[in-house]
Write a protein that holds these residues in place. Structure first.
Motif, PDB file in Angstrom:
ATOM      1  N   ASN A 148       0.817  -1.210   0.000  1.00 16.50           N
ATOM      2  CA  ASN A 148       0.000   0.000   0.000  1.00 16.50           C
ATOM      3  C   ASN A 148       0.850   1.258   0.000  1.00 16.50           C
ATOM      4  O   ASN A 148       0.444   2.299  -0.535  1.00 16.50           O
ATOM      5  CB  ASN A 148      -0.929  -0.021   1.218  1.00 16.50           C
ATOM      6  N   ALA A 159      -3.932  -6.382  -6.453  1.00 17.04           N
ATOM      7  CA  ALA A 159      -4.776  -6.429  -5.252  1.00 17.04           C
ATOM      8  C   ALA A 159      -4.198  -7.439  -4.272  1.00 17.04           C
ATOM      9  O   ALA A 159      -3.379  -8.296  -4.639  1.00 17.04           O
ATOM     10  CB  ALA A 159      -6.202  -6.805  -5.630  1.00 17.04           C
ATOM     11  N   THR A 207      -6.886  -5.774   0.359  1.00 17.20           N
ATOM     12  CA  THR A 207      -8.053  -5.418  -0.447  1.00 17.20           C
ATOM     13  C   THR A 207      -9.263  -6.223   0.000  1.00 17.20           C
ATOM     14  O   THR A 207     -10.366  -5.696   0.135  1.00 17.20           O
ATOM     15  CB  THR A 207      -7.778  -5.685  -1.942  1.00 17.20           C
ATOM     16  N   ASP A 239     -15.784  -6.542   3.287  1.00 18.58           N
ATOM     17  CA  ASP A 239     -14.670  -7.156   2.547  1.00 18.58           C
ATOM     18  C   ASP A 239     -14.241  -8.497   3.148  1.00 18.58           C
ATOM     19  O   ASP A 239     -13.238  -9.067   2.736  1.00 18.58           O
ATOM     20  CB  ASP A 239     -13.464  -6.207   2.531  1.00 18.58           C
ATOM     21  N   LEU A 472     -11.902  -8.807  -8.054  1.00 18.72           N
ATOM     22  CA  LEU A 472     -10.902  -7.760  -7.814  1.00 18.72           C
ATOM     23  C   LEU A 472     -10.315  -7.215  -9.103  1.00 18.72           C
ATOM     24  O   LEU A 472      -9.459  -6.339  -9.074  1.00 18.72           O
ATOM     25  CB  LEU A 472      -9.771  -8.327  -6.924  1.00 18.72           C
TER      26      LEU A 472
END
Length: 472
Positions: A148, A159, A207, A239, A472
Motif C-alpha cells: 500500500n 490487489a 483489499t 470485505d 478484484l
C-alpha cells in the motif's frame, strides 16, 4: 489471472500445522482450474539440507530507512507450479521455522516483516506483476501494508487477499525489535503502546479478507471470536468472507489408506471392524467389537477442549465405553491423561506422541471422533472422520458447525453437536451419542455411511477463491 501465494510453509516441503496443508492444496486446486500460480516462501535450513536449490537471479539488495538487507532467490518447479524461495541465512537458516525446541524466536517480527518486503522485491526481480497477491496469516500480514505504501508504481494494478487461519496468533511485536519497519515513514499509525500487531495490519490494508470457514467469519466479528480484533473486522465486514477449507481425500481415504490393516468403503464397511480390533490391540484395550470406542488426535491444548474433557472423565468411564487419545502438548494435560490411563487400563488409553500411523488408525478404528474445541477456525479431523465412517462429536464453533450436522436431523445427521462451553454439555452430548450407538444399530450405520458420502473438496474452495479474485 496471475496469482502469487505469499506463505510461510507448504506441506510436502515444510510443515508445522494446517497452514501448510492449505499452502499445498489450494495452489494445486487453482492451478487445476487454469490459473497462473506462483508461490513465494522462505528458504529454511531444512529446505537447504533437503533440496540445495540453485539461485535464479543476481543477489538482491533491499533498502529500508537506515537498513540494508541482502538475500538470494532460489527456485523449484513443483507440481508444475514455480516456487521462489527468499534465501536470507540471517533470518531463516535456523533449527525451526518459528521457534527452537523451547521458545519462539525473539526476532520473529523482524524475520517475517523482512520476508513480506522480500516477496515484493522477488516479484520485481523475476518480472512478475501479479493480479493478486494472496497472503496467509500473521507471517505475511505486513505485505499489504508495504504494498500500500510502495512508491515505485510496479504494483499499482495488484490487489491483495489476506487469509486469517487462526486469529489467536496475531504476531504482536515491539517496534524496536523490528529494524525493517522501525524507520518506515508510515508505520507510526500502526504502533500502539510501542507494539505492532501484524495481523491487525493485514486486516486494515488488504483489499479483501478471508478466513477458513463461513461460521468462523461470523465469529471474527465478535470480541471473543476475534481475540480482540472485532472492531477492526467489523469496519471491514463488507470485505470479509469465509471460504471453507477442503480435505485432501488422496491422503484420507479408507479405500486406499496404506496405514490401515484392512481397507474398507461404503460397500464393504464391515472391514472397519478389523481396524478397530488392531487399534484396541495397539492401545492395550480389550478386543471388543461391540463396545463403542471414542478416539481423539490433536494438540493437547486448552483450545482443543481439555477444560471440558478432564472434568468429565470419571463420569464418562462409568459407561460401557473405551477411549483413545493421541497427542502432545501441555505437560499438565499429558500428566493427567497418563495417570487416568494407568487407573483405567481396560477403558482408557493415552499415547503421548504423534505419528501418521496412529492418526490414520484412530480415524479408521474408532466409532466416534471427539472435537469439543473452544474455537476451531475450520478443523480437518472432523472431515477425515466423516470420510472414515467415524462419527464426529463436536462443539458448534467455527468450521465444525459448517461441516457436522447433528443426529437430531434424521435424514441428514452426520454427527453429534453441542453448544455450551461446559463439561456438562459435552458429557450430555457424548451420552446422546452412546445412546444412539446402542439403541438402533441400523440407523447408526446409516449415519456413518452418510458421513462417508459427504465431501468437502479443494476444488469447491478453489472455485470460491477464483470468484473472489475475479471480483478484484
Amino acid at each position: 489471472m496471475n496469482i502469487v501465494f505469499a506463505i510461510s510453509e507448504v506441506e510436502e516441503l515444510v510443515k508445522t500445522g494446517g497452514l501448510a496443508d492449505v499452502g499445498k492444496a489450494l495452489p494445486l486446486a487453482l492451478h487445476a482450474l487454469g490459473e497462473d500460480i506462483t508461490i513465494v516462501m522462505p528458504y529454511y535450513r531444512v529446505l537447504d539440507e533437503q533440496l540445495n536449490l540453485a539461485t535464479v537471479t543476481e543477489p538482491q539488495t533491499l533498502f529500508t530507512e537506515g537498513q540494508v538487507y541482502h538475500f538470494n532467490i532460489r527456485y523449484l518447479q513443483w507440481h508444475d507450479i514455480p516456487i521462489y524461495f527468499v534465501d536470507s541465512p540471517e533470518h531463516f537458516m535456523r533449527e525451526g521455522l518459528y521457534a527452537n525446541a523451547f521458545d519462539a524466536y525473539d526476532d520473529n517480527g523482524e524475520r517475517f516483516s523482512f520476508f513480506s518486503g522480500a516477496v515484493l522485491q522477488t516479484l520485481k526481480a523475476i518480472d512478475k506483476q501479479p493480479d493478486v497477491i494472496h497472503c496467509h496469516d500473521w507471517h505475511t500480514a505486513m505485505l499489504p501494508f508495504l504494498l500500500n505504501h510502495e512508491k515505485s508504481g510496479y504494483f499499482k494494478d495488484t490487489a491483495t487477499v489476506f487469509t486469517i487461519h487462526n486469529a489467536a496468533f496475531q504476531g504482536v511485536h515491539k517496534l524496536d525489535t523490528i529494524p525493517y519497519l522501525r524507520h518506515h515513514p508510515d508505520i507510526s499509525n500502526q504502533v500502539h503502546g510501542g507494539y505492532v500487531n501484524m495481523l491487525q495490519c493485514g486486516i486494515e490494508f488488504a483489499t479483501k479478507i478471508t478466513t477458513v470457514s463461513p461460521n468462523y467469519a461470523k465469529e471474527l466479528l465478535t470480541d471473543l471470536g476475534s481475540h480482540g480484533l472485532h472492531e477492526r473486522l467489523v469496519k471491514r465486514q463488507a470485505d470479509l468472507s469465509g471460504i471453507l477449507n477442503g480435505c485432501d481425500y488422496t491422503q484420507w481415504n479408507p479405500e486406499t489408506d496404506t496405514f490401515l490393516p484392512e481397507n474398507y468403503s461404503t460397500e464393504n464397511f464391515h472391514a472397519k471392524t478389523s481396524c478397530k480390533r488392531v487399534l484396541q490391540e495397539k492401545c492395550g484395550l480389550p478386543d471388543n467389537a461391540d463396545i463403542p470406542l471414542i478416539g481423539m488426535v490433536c494438540r493437547l491444548t486448552e483450545q482443543k477442549g481439555f477444560g471440558y474433557i478432564l472434568p468429565i472423565l470419571d463420569d464418562l468411564i462409568k459407561h460401557n465405553v473405551q477411549m483413545v487419545i493421541v497427542g502432545t502438548g501441555d505437560p499438565k494435560v499429558c500428566m493427567d491423561l497418563g495417570e487416568f490411563a494407568q487407573q483405567h487400563p481396560d477403558q482408557f488409553a493415552f499415547i503421548n506422541g504423534f505419528s501418521s500411523e496412529h492418526a490414520h488408525l484412530v480415524e479408521a478404528g474408532a466409532d466416534f471422533f471427539l472435537m469439543p474445541s473452544q474455537f476451531e477456525p475450520c478443523g480437518l479431523n472432523q472431515m477425515y472422520s466423516l470420510a472414515y465412517g467415524t462419527v464426529p462429536i463436536v462443539r458448534s464453533v467455527g468450521g465444525l458447525k459448517d461441516t457436522v450436522i447433528d443426529h437430531s436431523n434424521d435424514l441428514e445427521g452426520t454427527g453429534f453437536v453441542f453448544d455450551d462451553p461446559t463439561p456438562y454439555a459435552l458429557l450430555t452430548c457424548i451420552r446422546r451419542a452412546l445412546l444412539a450407538y446402542y439403541e438402533d444399530k441400523t440407523k447408526f450405520r446409516e449415519m456413518q455411511l452418510r458421513g462417508m458420502r459427504t465431501r468437502f473438496t479443494w476444488e469447491a474452495a478453489a472455485k470460491d477463491y477464483q470468484q473472489l479474485y475475479t471480483s478484484l
